[in-house]
Every structure is written in C-alpha cells, then in structure tokens.
Scaffold this motif. Structure first.
Motif, PDB file in Angstrom:
ATOM      1  N   HIS A  34       6.789  -7.922   8.747  1.00 49.92           N
ATOM      2  CA  HIS A  34       5.503  -8.165   9.426  1.00 49.92           C
ATOM      3  C   HIS A  34       4.888  -6.877   9.946  1.00 49.92           C
ATOM      4  O   HIS A  34       5.593  -5.968  10.379  1.00 49.92           O
ATOM      5  N   TRP A  35       3.568  -6.832   9.915  1.00 47.11           N
ATOM      6  CA  TRP A  35       2.859  -5.724  10.549  1.00 47.11           C
ATOM      7  C   TRP A  35       2.978  -5.864  12.058  1.00 47.11           C
ATOM      8  O   TRP A  35       2.983  -6.972  12.588  1.00 47.11           O
ATOM      9  N   GLU A  48       1.249 -14.298   8.301  1.00 47.33           N
ATOM     10  CA  GLU A  48       1.295 -13.347   7.192  1.00 47.33           C
ATOM     11  C   GLU A  48       1.253 -14.023   5.816  1.00 47.33           C
ATOM     12  O   GLU A  48       0.351 -13.792   5.024  1.00 47.33           O
ATOM     13  N   ARG A  94       4.860  -1.349   9.558  1.00 47.10           N
ATOM     14  CA  ARG A  94       5.790  -2.393   9.129  1.00 47.10           C
ATOM     15  C   ARG A  94       6.991  -1.727   8.468  1.00 47.10           C
ATOM     16  O   ARG A  94       6.944  -0.536   8.136  1.00 47.10           O
ATOM     17  N   TRP A 150      -2.527 -14.518   6.030  1.00 44.96           N
ATOM     18  CA  TRP A 150      -3.340 -13.626   6.876  1.00 44.96           C
ATOM     19  C   TRP A 150      -4.680 -13.330   6.199  1.00 44.96           C
ATOM     20  O   TRP A 150      -5.739 -13.421   6.822  1.00 44.96           O
ATOM     21  N   ARG A 194      -2.593  -2.431   5.203  1.00 44.46           N
ATOM     22  CA  ARG A 194      -2.658  -3.858   5.513  1.00 44.46           C
ATOM     23  C   ARG A 194      -3.747  -4.552   4.695  1.00 44.46           C
ATOM     24  O   ARG A 194      -3.670  -5.750   4.441  1.00 44.46           O
ATOM     25  N   ASP A 195      -4.780  -3.796   4.265  1.00 46.41           N
ATOM     26  CA  ASP A 195      -5.860  -4.449   3.519  1.00 46.41           C
ATOM     27  C   ASP A 195      -5.624  -4.437   2.002  1.00 46.41           C
ATOM     28  O   ASP A 195      -6.520  -4.771   1.237  1.00 46.41           O
TER      29      ASP A 195
END
Ligand code: HEM
Length: 456
Positions: free
Chosen positions: A441-442, A334, A434, A362, A69-70
C-alpha cells in the motif's frame, strides 16, 4: 526508476572499467545474463496473450507502477477500462470501474480463485480469505457474526485510553508517529478481537508475543520459530477463553473471541484460533497504515478540520465518520486481486488461465462517475455521499472485509483524539511511498514527523 537503475548500472561499469578492469567482463556477463532472464520471462508471458486486453507484458515497464501512484490511471487513459501488464513476470489484467469489477468478480466466481498469501498455508484450515468455499461457509459466517458487534461502551473508553497514552509524548517533542500508530492499532485489536484490557499483565505478555510475531513476513509460510510463537499465542487464547467463564453457557465480554464461544460451545477451535491470531497480525498493518493516512489528512486538510472543530458534539461525530470514509476512499483503498483458474471471456477480452486480475479500486474511486470532483478530498454529506458504484473500500461479495466495525471503532477513537489537539502538525510526509511489491500500500513517507499542540 528503470532509468535510474540503468544509469546506476552504467556508472558501476565505468567505475569498474577504470579501477578493476578485470571485473568488467564478469559485469557484462552478469548484465547479459539478467537481460536474458528478463527477455525469456517477457517472451513466455506473451505466448498466451492473444485476444487479451491491450498493454505491454514487459517486466521493466511493470516496475514503473511501483514508483508512480498514477501509473495505472495513465495506462487506463491510454488503453480504456482494461489493460494488461507484467507484475514481476506475472501477467496481470487491470480493470477500472467498481460496477464492472463487481460483475467480473462476482459473476465469474467459478472461474476465479483468490491470489493466496503464503502465510495462509501455515494457518489451520487456511486463512478466511483463502478457505475452500465449504470451510468458508462455516467459519466465514461465525466470524462475521462475531465481528459485527455491538461492542461495549467500555471498549470505547479503553480505545480512547490507548490512543491518548500513545499520543501523549507528541505534545512535548516532534518525532516519528509510526511506532505509536503501530502500537495503537495492535493494542486496540488485542482489546476488540481478543478481550485483552490495556495496561494488564496478560495484555503486556500477549503484546510482546504479537510484536515478535509481526516480524514474520506474510508473503512466506511461517518458519519453525514463528510456528512456535503461533502455538504459544494459541495456548494463551485458549486459556483465556476457558478461564473466563460466567457459567456453563459461556464467557462474558464483547470481544470477538468471546462471541465465538457464545455462538457455539465447541468454538473457538484450532481453525478459529489460528485465524484470529493471523487476522490480528494482518489487520495491525492495515489499521496502522490507515491511521497514518488519517493523521496526514487531519494535518493537511485544515479547512475541513476547522469546520469539524466548530461543530457541536453530535454533528462532529457524524463528520468524523465522513472524514474516515473519505480517507479510505481517497488514500487507503487500493485493489482486489483474483487468480484466473479457468479461461473465460468478458466484454470482448480473453482472460487466460493462470493470469491475475487486479480490480483497481483506488483508481475507480478517483474517476467515479456521478461524484463531484472524485479525486478531491472533501466531506461528502448526505446527497453528495458516494454509493456502492462509487465507493467500495472494503471489498465485495462473500469475501468482503468483516473488520469494518472494528476498524471504525479504532479510527474514530483516534480521530476524536486528533480533534482534542487542535494544532496537529506533520512534516516530511512527502513523497508518498510504498514497498517494492505491486500489492503493497501507498503511505505517507517513512520520514514523517508529528507534533501535537494543545492536547487536553
Ligand atoms: C484499513 C482498513 C481495512 C481495509 C482497507 C480492508 C480491506 C479489505 C478488503 C478489500 C477485503 C476483501 C479482499 C478480497 O476480496 O480479496 C478484506 C477482507 C478481509 N478483511 Fe479487511 N480491511 C481493513 C481492515 C480490517 C480489519 C481491522 C480486520 C480485522 C479485524 C480485517 C479482516 C478482514 C478479513 C478476515 C477479510 C476476509 C474476509 C473473508 O474472506 O471472509 N480487515 N479487507
């Protein structure tokens, strides 16, 4: 992920070399073939990349964004507010900062077009988000009016009923909340958008169709079976709107469908009907995903929920709204995607025709300037509340989300239920996950389980 795939491939080659040596040349050939295809895609992407933002147009590098996610935050750390990447071969320029994204998207509308979801092609007149400006000027407006409320207080009672009915079983047993969250979202939207009252026969019939229709993917045009389903749902809505008359002027009720007719006797036409059905389909995914985040946050932010539970009813209601806003800000929002229809330059970078822009919402929320600890979840009261430069979960401009009101009604009904069950426990919510698409989307893990204690 890339390393894992490589290791898996390497392992398979060794095993096949040991047990089925004759398959090895074919495996090598396949590897070379796939490698060749990826190399050609990478080369083609790079051909037109001069003067574009920094970054790597490598398919395999882009795949990392699916696993971490990062990923985008790390790339921004390395390159600054712009970088380019390859999303399965599609060159994409990623942009950080809501104010900058606003200037880029709103200031270049004649150079940009939406990145259209294939399901829109099967919708009469196209789906709102992807309509031509002329068609959107008509339908965007009537939908926005119809969806801006006010909704009846009986709708809130019904939403409360839907939530409590679907959450009841969790006081007895611990299980996956996802089917219940899907159902809450779908049935609440049936009520607010279409006026189907929970527990009625017609609602059950529509819900059955909606569940089947939800299996049709939005990333492809509708096949014949789905189109037949769409036609059946359309017929049901038309009957409903024509039967439910209060007199020559229109129909009763505060549903979006009723409000379309109340605005104009020739509505809802085929474009409206297709749009509202597909909206119901897509929003069910958005809202149920947000409900899973609300659930996860409610269970994990125990200091904040204890503070809310101590408040009197009026203050609690205001805090639940803040809780929802902060969940949108830190978890559900997001991106904004646009396709570049004509080349242009912005802040010293070339934006080549055919590429995508990903406004990283995000990441912009996580790094917003002027907001204390922007990456931390907290109730942001009064002066500390984020402004438009720090918080845009529902988009911006002519195509900003028109479902904010509907979304808030459902989420608040859900949060009130959470507040009635002081002991909300979730397990197995990590790691976040995801689907394997850059625009999916996560969410908390699919294995998440819920147990409710002390439900009233
Ligand atoms: C989790 C909740 C939601 C989020 C985060 C969300 C987010 C967004 C965003 C970011 C956009 C702008 C897209 C763009 O500019 O490319 C958008 C547009 C839109 N949303 Fe939502 N949405 C949510 C819920 C809903 C709901 C509940 C509905 C309907 C009931 C809805 C209907 C729409 C429609 C129709 C548009 C296009 C509007 C237009 O082009 O006129 N959304 N949404």
């Amino acid at each position: 992920m890339v390393r894992l795939t490589f290791l898996g491939w390497f392992g398979m080659s060794i095993v096949s070399w040991w047990y089925v040596p004759s398959a090895l040349p074919w495996l090598l050939l396949l590897t070379l073939g796939l490698g060749g295809i990826v190399a050609i895609i990478d080369l083609r992407s790079r051909r037109n990349a001069h003067d574009s933002p920094p970054g790597r147009l490598l398919v395999l590098h882009g795949v990392r964004a699916l696993a971490r996610r990062d990923h985008y935050l790390r790339e921004f750390d390395q390159h600054g507010a712009y970088f380019k990447m390859s999303q399965f071969g599609q060159p994409t320029i990623c942009v950080l900062g809501l104010e900058r994204i606003g200037r880029l998207i709103k200031g270049h509308s004649e150079y940009l077009e939406p990145s259209t979801l294939p399901i829109s092609k099967s919708v009469e007149g196209k789906f709102l988000r992807y309509m031509s400006p002329e068609t959107h000027a008509i339908y965007g407006r009537i939908f926005r009016i119809a969806m801006s409320g006010p909704f009846a207080s009986t709708d809130s009672d019904q939403l409360d009923y839907i939530c409590s009915r679907h959450l009841r079983s969790f006081s007895a047993i611990e299980s996956s909340p996802y089917p219940a969250l899907q159902s809450i979202a779908r049935r609440s939207l049936s009520l607010l958008l279409l006026g189907f009252e929970a527990g009625t026969e017609e609602e059950a019939r529509f819900d059955e169709l909606a569940q089947k229709f939800s299996k049709s993917g939005i990333s492809r045009s509708l096949v014949r079976r789905d189109q037949e389903m769409l036609a059946e749902m359309r017929k049901m809505l038309l009957e409903k709107v024509n039967l439910n008359k209060t007199g020559p002027k229109g129909i009763a009720g505060t549903s979006v469908l009723a409000r379309l007719r109340q605005q104009d006797v020739s509505m809802p036409d085929r474009i409206c009907l297709d749009n509202i059905i597909v909206m119901h389909r897509i929003a069910t995914g958005n809202v149920s995903s947000l409900l899973s985040w609300l659930l996860y946050r409610w269970a994990s932010e125990s200091a904040i929920t204890a503070e809310i539970l101590d408040e009197d009813p009026e203050a609690r209601e205001a805090s639940l709204r803040l809780f929802l806003a902060e969940t949108l800000r830190t978890s559900q929002s997001e991106y904004l995607y646009r396709r570049i229809a004509r080349e242009f330059e912005f802040e010293g970078h070339r934006f080549p025709k055919g590429w995508l822009i990903r406004g990283c919402v995000w990441e912009s929320h996580q790094t917003a300037k002027g907001l204390e600890e922007p990456a931390t979840f907290r109730l942001r009261r009064e002066a500390a509340r984020p402004n438009q430069r720090q918080f845009v979960p529902l988009g911006m401009g002519a195509h900003a989300c028109n479902g904010g009101e509907v979304n808030e009604l459902i989420c608040l009904a859900f949060l009130r239920r959470m507040a009635n069950a002081p002991d909300v426990r979730v397990t197995d919510a990590y790691p976040l996950q995801r689907q394997l698409r850059h625009w999916s989307h996560w969410q908390p893990n699919a294995a998440m389980r819920l147990k409710l204690g002390g439900v009233e």
